[in-house]
Scaffold this active site. Structure first.
Site, PDB file in Angstrom:
ATOM      1  N   LYS A   1       0.853  -1.176   0.000  1.00  0.00           N
ATOM      2  CA  LYS A   1       0.000   0.000   0.000  1.00  0.00           C
ATOM      3  C   LYS A   1       0.893   1.231   0.000  1.00  0.00           C
ATOM      4  O   LYS A   1       2.078   1.151   0.353  1.00  0.00           O
ATOM      5  CB  LYS A   1      -0.968   0.006   1.177  1.00  0.00           C
ATOM      6  CG  LYS A   1      -0.435  -0.441   2.534  1.00  0.00           C
ATOM      7  CD  LYS A   1      -1.451  -0.170   3.619  1.00  0.00           C
ATOM      8  CE  LYS A   1      -1.968  -1.390   4.322  1.00  0.00           C
ATOM      9  NZ  LYS A   1      -2.707  -1.144   5.544  1.00  0.00           N
TER      10      LYS A   1
ATOM     11  N   SER B   1      -5.968   3.836   9.821  1.00  0.00           N
ATOM     12  CA  SER B   1      -4.912   4.797   9.471  1.00  0.00           C
ATOM     13  C   SER B   1      -5.265   5.512   8.167  1.00  0.00           C
ATOM     14  O   SER B   1      -5.063   6.729   8.042  1.00  0.00           O
ATOM     15  CB  SER B   1      -3.568   4.087   9.301  1.00  0.00           C
ATOM     16  OG  SER B   1      -3.185   3.449  10.472  1.00  0.00           O
TER      17      SER B   1
HETATM   18  P1  ADP Z   1      -2.164  -4.076   7.971  1.00  0.00           P
HETATM   19  O1  ADP Z   1      -1.718  -3.422   6.714  1.00  0.00           O
HETATM   20  O2  ADP Z   1      -1.316  -5.249   8.354  1.00  0.00           O
HETATM   21  O3  ADP Z   1      -3.645  -4.367   8.054  1.00  0.00           O
HETATM   22  P2  ADP Z   1      -2.679  -1.933   9.846  1.00  0.00           P
HETATM   23  O4  ADP Z   1      -1.702  -0.983  10.426  1.00  0.00           O
HETATM   24  O5  ADP Z   1      -3.752  -1.370   8.992  1.00  0.00           O
HETATM   25  O6  ADP Z   1      -1.798  -3.002   9.097  1.00  0.00           O
HETATM   26  O7  ADP Z   1      -3.362  -2.764  11.020  1.00  0.00           O
HETATM   27  C1  ADP Z   1      -2.612  -3.589  11.862  1.00  0.00           C
HETATM   28  C2  ADP Z   1      -3.565  -4.438  12.695  1.00  0.00           C
HETATM   29  O8  ADP Z   1      -4.314  -3.604  13.578  1.00  0.00           O
HETATM   30  C3  ADP Z   1      -4.594  -5.208  11.874  1.00  0.00           C
HETATM   31  O9  ADP Z   1      -4.850  -6.442  12.511  1.00  0.00           O
HETATM   32  C4  ADP Z   1      -5.820  -4.332  11.936  1.00  0.00           C
HETATM   33  O10 ADP Z   1      -7.022  -5.045  11.743  1.00  0.00           O
HETATM   34  C5  ADP Z   1      -5.689  -3.815  13.357  1.00  0.00           C
HETATM   35  N1  ADP Z   1      -6.395  -2.544  13.539  1.00  0.00           N
HETATM   36  C6  ADP Z   1      -6.277  -1.407  12.820  1.00  0.00           C
HETATM   37  N2  ADP Z   1      -7.090  -0.436  13.297  1.00  0.00           N
HETATM   38  C7  ADP Z   1      -7.758  -0.998  14.350  1.00  0.00           C
HETATM   39  C8  ADP Z   1      -8.780  -0.526  15.255  1.00  0.00           C
HETATM   40  N3  ADP Z   1      -9.287   0.706  15.156  1.00  0.00           N
HETATM   41  N4  ADP Z   1      -9.237  -1.390  16.197  1.00  0.00           N
HETATM   42  C9  ADP Z   1      -8.736  -2.648  16.264  1.00  0.00           C
HETATM   43  N5  ADP Z   1      -7.791  -3.152  15.449  1.00  0.00           N
HETATM   44  C10 ADP Z   1      -7.311  -2.334  14.500  1.00  0.00           C
END
Ligand code: ADP
Length: 165
Positions: free
Chosen positions: A41, A128
């Site tokens: 991404k 994010s």
């Molecule tokens: P990835 O690209 O591996 O999904 P992210 O940074 O988007 O990385 O997310 C990392 C982890 O944190 C994932 O398991 C995602 O589902 C979880 N996550 C992201 N935002 C939240 C949230 N608001 N509440 C709970 N879990 C979250």
């Protein structure tokens, strides 16, 4: 002693991520938050920046450390001697993705278990990517990220900062 890893892009770390990290740190003896070096991404923060922002966000947790990694997550877990991969779930689409990845990971590393923690109600809508979009368009995202992350985001977007609430 049970060691777990919590992998993700963390671009940047949000209060939703932190909630999962806090809860996982209470469940496992040692938690390694691993920041994926090159996710498929578009990233706003460099690996070093994402690691530093995360380090500062979890400095209150003595059994947590933060590292960068690349390659297969399950291989990284094995290298770290971790038996568990922690992930967070917000909605059914998260579940489908995690389920698929878990089945693949089980094939590649049968000794590593996946533990998914459900998001807390107040963080369900935080991601994010949405947060960056909102910030770019001038939305007030101050209460959705740690203060130092807000400062970093505001700097990237050239947003004038008010004093924190
Ligand atoms: P990835 O690209 O591996 O999904 P992210 O940074 O988007 O990385 O997310 C990392 C982890 O944190 C994932 O398991 C995602 O589902 C979880 N996550 C992201 N935002 C939240 C949230 N608001 N509440 C709970 N879990 C979250």
């Amino acid at each position: 002693m049970t060691k777990a890893i919590y992998p993700g892009s963390f671009d940047p770390v949000t209060n939703g991520h932190l909630d999962i990290a806090n809860r996982a740190a209470a469940l496992f003896d040692e938690l390694i938050i691993c920041v994926y070096d090159v996710p498929q991404k578009t990233l706003m923060f460099s690996t070093e920046e994402r690691v530093d922002l995360m380090k500062k966000a979890v400095e209150h947790l003595p059994n947590v450390r933060v590292v960068a990694y690349s390659g297969l997550t399950v291989n990284f877990a094995q290298r770290m001697n971790a038996k568990v991969i922690v992930r967070g779930l917000r909605m059914s689409s998260d579940f489908e993705r995690e389920f698929e990845m878990a089945l693949m990971n089980k094939k590649l590393g049968p000794d590593v278990e996946l533990v998914c923690l459900m998001t807390s109600l107040e963080y369900q809508f935080i991601s994010s990517s949405l947060l960056k979009e909102a910030c770019e368009l001038g939305g007030d995202i101050k209460n959705l990220v740690p203060q130092h992350v807000y400062t970093a985001l505001a700097k990237k977007f050239g947003v004038a900062q008010e004093s924190p609430k």
